[in-house]
Write a protein that holds these residues in place. Structure first.
Motif, PDB file in Angstrom:
ATOM      1  N   ASP A 121      46.853 -19.009  16.639  1.00  7.36           N
ATOM      2  CA  ASP A 121      47.639 -19.750  17.640  1.00  7.36           C
ATOM      3  C   ASP A 121      48.276 -18.797  18.631  1.00  7.36           C
ATOM      4  OD1 ASP A 121      47.294 -22.241  16.304  1.00  7.36           O
ATOM      5  OD2 ASP A 121      48.774 -21.572  14.813  1.00  7.36           O
ATOM      6  N   LEU A 122      48.639 -17.603  18.124  1.00 10.04           N
ATOM      7  CA  LEU A 122      49.383 -16.661  18.949  1.00 10.04           C
ATOM      8  C   LEU A 122      48.845 -15.255  18.681  1.00 10.04           C
ATOM      9  CD1 LEU A 122      53.208 -16.725  19.424  1.00 10.04           C
ATOM     10  CD2 LEU A 122      52.059 -14.580  18.974  1.00 10.04           C
ATOM     11  N   VAL A 123      48.585 -14.506  19.758  1.00  9.79           N
ATOM     12  CA  VAL A 123      48.049 -13.145  19.621  1.00  9.79           C
ATOM     13  C   VAL A 123      48.940 -12.196  20.415  1.00  9.79           C
ATOM     14  CG1 VAL A 123      46.086 -11.632  20.155  1.00  9.79           C
ATOM     15  CG2 VAL A 123      45.674 -13.980  19.375  1.00  9.79           C
ATOM     16  N   ILE A 124      49.370 -11.112  19.775  1.00 10.73           N
ATOM     17  CA  ILE A 124      50.130 -10.095  20.501  1.00 10.73           C
ATOM     18  C   ILE A 124      49.222  -8.886  20.707  1.00 10.73           C
ATOM     19  CG2 ILE A 124      52.139  -8.563  20.476  1.00 10.73           C
ATOM     20  CD1 ILE A 124      53.575 -10.608  18.723  1.00 10.73           C
ATOM     21  N   LEU A 125      48.971  -8.526  21.963  1.00 12.36           N
ATOM     22  CA  LEU A 125      48.146  -7.362  22.277  1.00 12.36           C
ATOM     23  C   LEU A 125      49.075  -6.163  22.458  1.00 12.36           C
ATOM     24  CD1 LEU A 125      45.797  -8.966  24.956  1.00 12.36           C
ATOM     25  CD2 LEU A 125      45.211  -8.410  22.579  1.00 12.36           C
ATOM     26  N   ALA A 126      48.935  -5.165  21.584  1.00  9.96           N
ATOM     27  CA  ALA A 126      49.807  -3.986  21.654  1.00  9.96           C
ATOM     28  C   ALA A 126      48.956  -2.732  21.795  1.00  9.96           C
ATOM     29  CB  ALA A 126      50.706  -3.917  20.417  1.00  9.96           C
ATOM     30  N   LEU A 127      48.038  -2.797  22.751  1.00 10.70           N
ATOM     31  CA  LEU A 127      47.159  -1.651  23.019  1.00 10.70           C
ATOM     32  C   LEU A 127      47.705  -0.866  24.199  1.00 10.70           C
ATOM     33  CD1 LEU A 127      43.856  -3.659  22.797  1.00 10.70           C
ATOM     34  CD2 LEU A 127      44.566  -1.862  21.203  1.00 10.70           C
ATOM     35  N   LYS A 128      47.362   0.423  24.264  1.00 13.19           N
ATOM     36  CA  LYS A 128      47.817   1.236  25.394  1.00 13.19           C
ATOM     37  C   LYS A 128      47.140   0.748  26.667  1.00 13.19           C
ATOM     38  CE  LYS A 128      49.400   5.131  23.085  1.00 13.19           C
ATOM     39  NZ  LYS A 128      50.067   6.331  23.286  1.00 13.19           N
ATOM     40  N   PRO A 129      47.870   0.804  27.791  1.00 15.23           N
ATOM     41  CA  PRO A 129      47.289   0.336  29.054  1.00 15.23           C
ATOM     42  C   PRO A 129      45.916   0.973  29.321  1.00 15.23           C
ATOM     43  CG  PRO A 129      49.596   0.922  29.348  1.00 15.23           C
ATOM     44  CD  PRO A 129      49.248   1.291  27.941  1.00 15.23           C
ATOM     45  N   VAL A 143      43.557   1.828  27.324  1.00 14.35           N
ATOM     46  CA  VAL A 143      42.405   1.384  26.520  1.00 14.35           C
ATOM     47  C   VAL A 143      42.117  -0.114  26.681  1.00 14.35           C
ATOM     48  CG1 VAL A 143      42.845   3.201  24.803  1.00 14.35           C
ATOM     49  CG2 VAL A 143      43.540   0.866  24.308  1.00 14.35           C
ATOM     50  N   LEU A 144      43.040  -0.834  27.341  1.00 16.92           N
ATOM     51  CA  LEU A 144      42.859  -2.288  27.451  1.00 16.92           C
ATOM     52  C   LEU A 144      41.518  -2.637  28.094  1.00 16.92           C
ATOM     53  CD1 LEU A 144      46.283  -3.671  28.745  1.00 16.92           C
ATOM     54  CD2 LEU A 144      45.214  -4.138  26.544  1.00 16.92           C
ATOM     55  N   GLY A 145      41.189  -1.926  29.195  1.00 11.86           N
ATOM     56  CA  GLY A 145      39.992  -2.252  29.963  1.00 11.86           C
ATOM     57  C   GLY A 145      38.755  -2.250  29.089  1.00 11.86           C
ATOM     58  N   GLY A 170      41.897 -20.734  22.970  1.00  6.56           N
ATOM     59  CA  GLY A 170      43.045 -21.230  23.749  1.00  6.56           C
ATOM     60  C   GLY A 170      44.378 -20.631  23.331  1.00  6.56           C
ATOM     61  N   ALA A 171      44.368 -19.540  22.544  1.00  5.33           N
ATOM     62  CA  ALA A 171      45.615 -19.014  21.960  1.00  5.33           C
ATOM     63  C   ALA A 171      46.636 -18.596  23.022  1.00  5.33           C
ATOM     64  CB  ALA A 171      45.297 -17.811  21.073  1.00  5.33           C
ATOM     65  N   LEU A 172      47.888 -18.624  22.625  1.00  5.38           N
ATOM     66  CA  LEU A 172      48.944 -18.028  23.441  1.00  5.38           C
ATOM     67  C   LEU A 172      48.839 -16.512  23.244  1.00  5.38           C
ATOM     68  CD1 LEU A 172      51.604 -18.046  25.059  1.00  5.38           C
ATOM     69  CD2 LEU A 172      52.809 -18.520  22.924  1.00  5.38           C
ATOM     70  N   VAL A 173      48.611 -15.781  24.340  1.00  8.36           N
ATOM     71  CA  VAL A 173      48.404 -14.328  24.244  1.00  8.36           C
ATOM     72  C   VAL A 173      49.582 -13.611  24.893  1.00  8.36           C
ATOM     73  CG1 VAL A 173      46.922 -12.398  24.919  1.00  8.36           C
ATOM     74  CG2 VAL A 173      45.890 -14.581  24.257  1.00  8.36           C
ATOM     75  N   ILE A 174      50.201 -12.711  24.133  1.00  6.93           N
ATOM     76  CA  ILE A 174      51.334 -11.926  24.640  1.00  6.93           C
ATOM     77  C   ILE A 174      50.882 -10.472  24.722  1.00  6.93           C
ATOM     78  CG2 ILE A 174      53.707 -11.196  24.220  1.00  6.93           C
ATOM     79  CD1 ILE A 174      54.039 -13.635  22.375  1.00  6.93           C
ATOM     80  N   SER A 175      51.008  -9.874  25.907  1.00  7.42           N
ATOM     81  CA  SER A 175      50.676  -8.450  26.034  1.00  7.42           C
ATOM     82  C   SER A 175      51.956  -7.647  26.169  1.00  7.42           C
ATOM     83  CB  SER A 175      49.806  -8.205  27.268  1.00  7.42           C
ATOM     84  OG  SER A 175      49.760  -6.813  27.548  1.00  7.42           O
ATOM     85  N   VAL A 176      52.072  -6.567  25.389  1.00  8.58           N
ATOM     86  CA  VAL A 176      53.247  -5.692  25.528  1.00  8.58           C
ATOM     87  C   VAL A 176      52.903  -4.434  26.320  1.00  8.58           C
ATOM     88  CG1 VAL A 176      54.234  -6.533  23.354  1.00  8.58           C
ATOM     89  CG2 VAL A 176      52.961  -4.389  23.359  1.00  8.58           C
ATOM     90  N   ALA A 177      51.697  -4.370  26.878  1.00  2.94           N
ATOM     91  CA  ALA A 177      51.276  -3.161  27.603  1.00  2.94           C
ATOM     92  C   ALA A 177      52.137  -2.943  28.847  1.00  2.94           C
ATOM     93  CB  ALA A 177      49.811  -3.272  27.995  1.00  2.94           C
ATOM     94  N   ALA A 178      52.650  -1.729  28.991  1.00  2.00           N
ATOM     95  CA  ALA A 178      53.465  -1.405  30.162  1.00  2.00           C
ATOM     96  C   ALA A 178      52.591  -1.485  31.413  1.00  2.00           C
ATOM     97  CB  ALA A 178      54.055  -0.004  30.017  1.00  2.00           C
ATOM     98  N   LEU A 226      50.529   2.380  36.055  1.00  2.00           N
ATOM     99  CA  LEU A 226      49.734   1.990  34.871  1.00  2.00           C
ATOM    100  C   LEU A 226      48.971   0.686  35.106  1.00  2.00           C
ATOM    101  CD1 LEU A 226      52.137   2.934  31.939  1.00  2.00           C
ATOM    102  CD2 LEU A 226      49.889   3.916  32.403  1.00  2.00           C
ATOM    103  N   ALA A 227      49.395  -0.063  36.125  1.00  2.00           N
ATOM    104  CA  ALA A 227      48.680  -1.293  36.465  1.00  2.00           C
ATOM    105  C   ALA A 227      47.217  -0.990  36.761  1.00  2.00           C
ATOM    106  CB  ALA A 227      49.332  -1.949  37.679  1.00  2.00           C
ATOM    107  N   ASP A 228      46.961   0.219  37.280  1.00  2.00           N
ATOM    108  CA  ASP A 228      45.582   0.586  37.648  1.00  2.00           C
ATOM    109  C   ASP A 228      44.979   1.589  36.677  1.00  2.00           C
ATOM    110  OD1 ASP A 228      45.903  -0.915  40.026  1.00  2.00           O
ATOM    111  OD2 ASP A 228      47.037   0.765  40.865  1.00  2.00           O
ATOM    112  N   ALA A 229      45.622   1.787  35.530  1.00  2.00           N
ATOM    113  CA  ALA A 229      45.154   2.848  34.612  1.00  2.00           C
ATOM    114  C   ALA A 229      43.740   2.561  34.112  1.00  2.00           C
ATOM    115  CB  ALA A 229      46.096   2.965  33.435  1.00  2.00           C
TER     116      ALA A 229
END
Ligand SMILES: NC(=O)C1=CN([C@@H]2O[C@H](COP(=O)(O)OP(=O)(O)OC[C@H]3O[C@@H](n4cnc5c(N)ncnc54)[C@H](O)[C@@H]3O)[C@@H](O)[C@H]2O)C=CC1
Ligand SMILES: O=C(O)[C@@H]1CCC=N1
Length: 245
Positions: free
Chosen positions: A41-49, A51-53, A65-73, A242-245
């Motif tokens: 139902d809920l996924v927290i993504l805690a990967l480094k900016p 490696v996300l790509g 359809g999960a609620l996805v929360i990203s903590v990536a800066a 980091l938005a463009d990392a």
């Protein structure tokens, strides 16, 4: 939540297990493929900016359809959405390290989130401290520079206070103990007293006493005020990069 089915996914499962308390009911898995058929139902993504790509494509089948929360800066909702194949139920969160002792401060942002999603995210992060929603996505990057990185600034101050204590003739161990207990005591005072930092600071200053003498140096415009403003500016700028990392 006691009945929740929680899985930690890390490509280094041993590292993930080290973060869990003994006897934790949280299952640890290494790849999204091992969770095929499961619909969280809920996924927290805690990967480094950085490696996300490369990493997020393999998560797409898991998310549905999960609620996805990203903590990536730094990484914005539009980029996250693209990396997740157009997924829209997305929230950005910026927690900080004191979450590990239940004293975190997390900032949250989403584009027009459903009330139930706001409640779910708030419940997750309030379980490990406090949380606050911001009104625009850009404020998450500013909040990252204050609350995300902030614990390290204060710990750096403790380090410098201890070093200065040594330089003034105290034994190293005692200087470290005095610096950290002083920091912990001042933080507890700030929490329990409720008055603003500036008021409590004034309460420490005896007229023409030692604190006044110290602050006269520390608070010169080109000392602490400039150092803090420049540090926060650099951290904020890095979040934007980091938005463009
Ligand atoms: N360290 C902090 O205080 C805070 C960090 N963040 C954010 O959290 C994120 C993670 O940062 P840290 O925890 O400091 O980094 P970290 O390096 O300690 O943790 C990243 C974890 O991701 C795992 N990993 C890497 N690639 C993977 C993949 N393809 N599949 C599954 N797992 C994979 C690694 O094995 C590692 O355990 C970053 O985006 C950072 O911006 C946010 C708030 C505070
Ligand atoms: O240093 C970083 O990039 C992460 C985000 C906030 C704290 N740690």
């Amino acid at each position: 939540h006691p009945t929740a089915d929680v899985v930690a996914l890390d490509r280094d499962p041993e590292r993930a297990r080290l973060l869990l308390p003994p006897g934790s009911p949280v299952a640890v898995r290494q790849t999204p493929a091992e969770l095929a058929g499961w619909q969280p139902d809920l996924v927290i993504l805690a990967l480094k900016p950085q490696v996300l790509g490369a990493a997020l494509a393999e998560f797409i089948p898991l998310l549905r359809g999960a609620l996805v929360i990203s903590v990536a800066a730094g990484v914005g909702l539009s980029r996250l959405g693209e990396l997740l194949g157009g997924h829209r139920r997305l929230v950005r969160a910026m927690p900080n390290l004191p979450v590990v002792v239940g004293q975190g401060m997390t900032t949250l942002y989403a584009d027009s989130p459903a009330a139930a999603d706001v409640a779910a995210c708030t419940a997750v992060f309030d379980a490990v401290g406090q949380s606050a929603w911001v009104a625009s996505e850009g404020q998450i990057d500013a909040a990252t520079a204050i609350a995300g990185s902030g614990p390290a600034y204060f710990l750096a101050l403790v380090e410098q206070l201890a070093k200065a204590g040594e330089a003034e003739g105290l034994p190293a161990e005692l200087a470290q103990h005095l610096a950290s207990r002083t920091f912990i005591g001042a933080a507890s005072l700030l929490q329990q007293d409720g008055r603003p930092a500036a008021t409590l600071k004034a309460a420490v200053c005896s007229p023409r006493g030692t604190t006044e003498a110290g602050l006269a140096v520390l608070e010169q415009p080109d000392a602490l005020p400039r150092a803090v403003a420049a540090s926060v500016r650099a951290a904020h700028q890095r979040a934007v990069e980091l938005a463009d990392a």
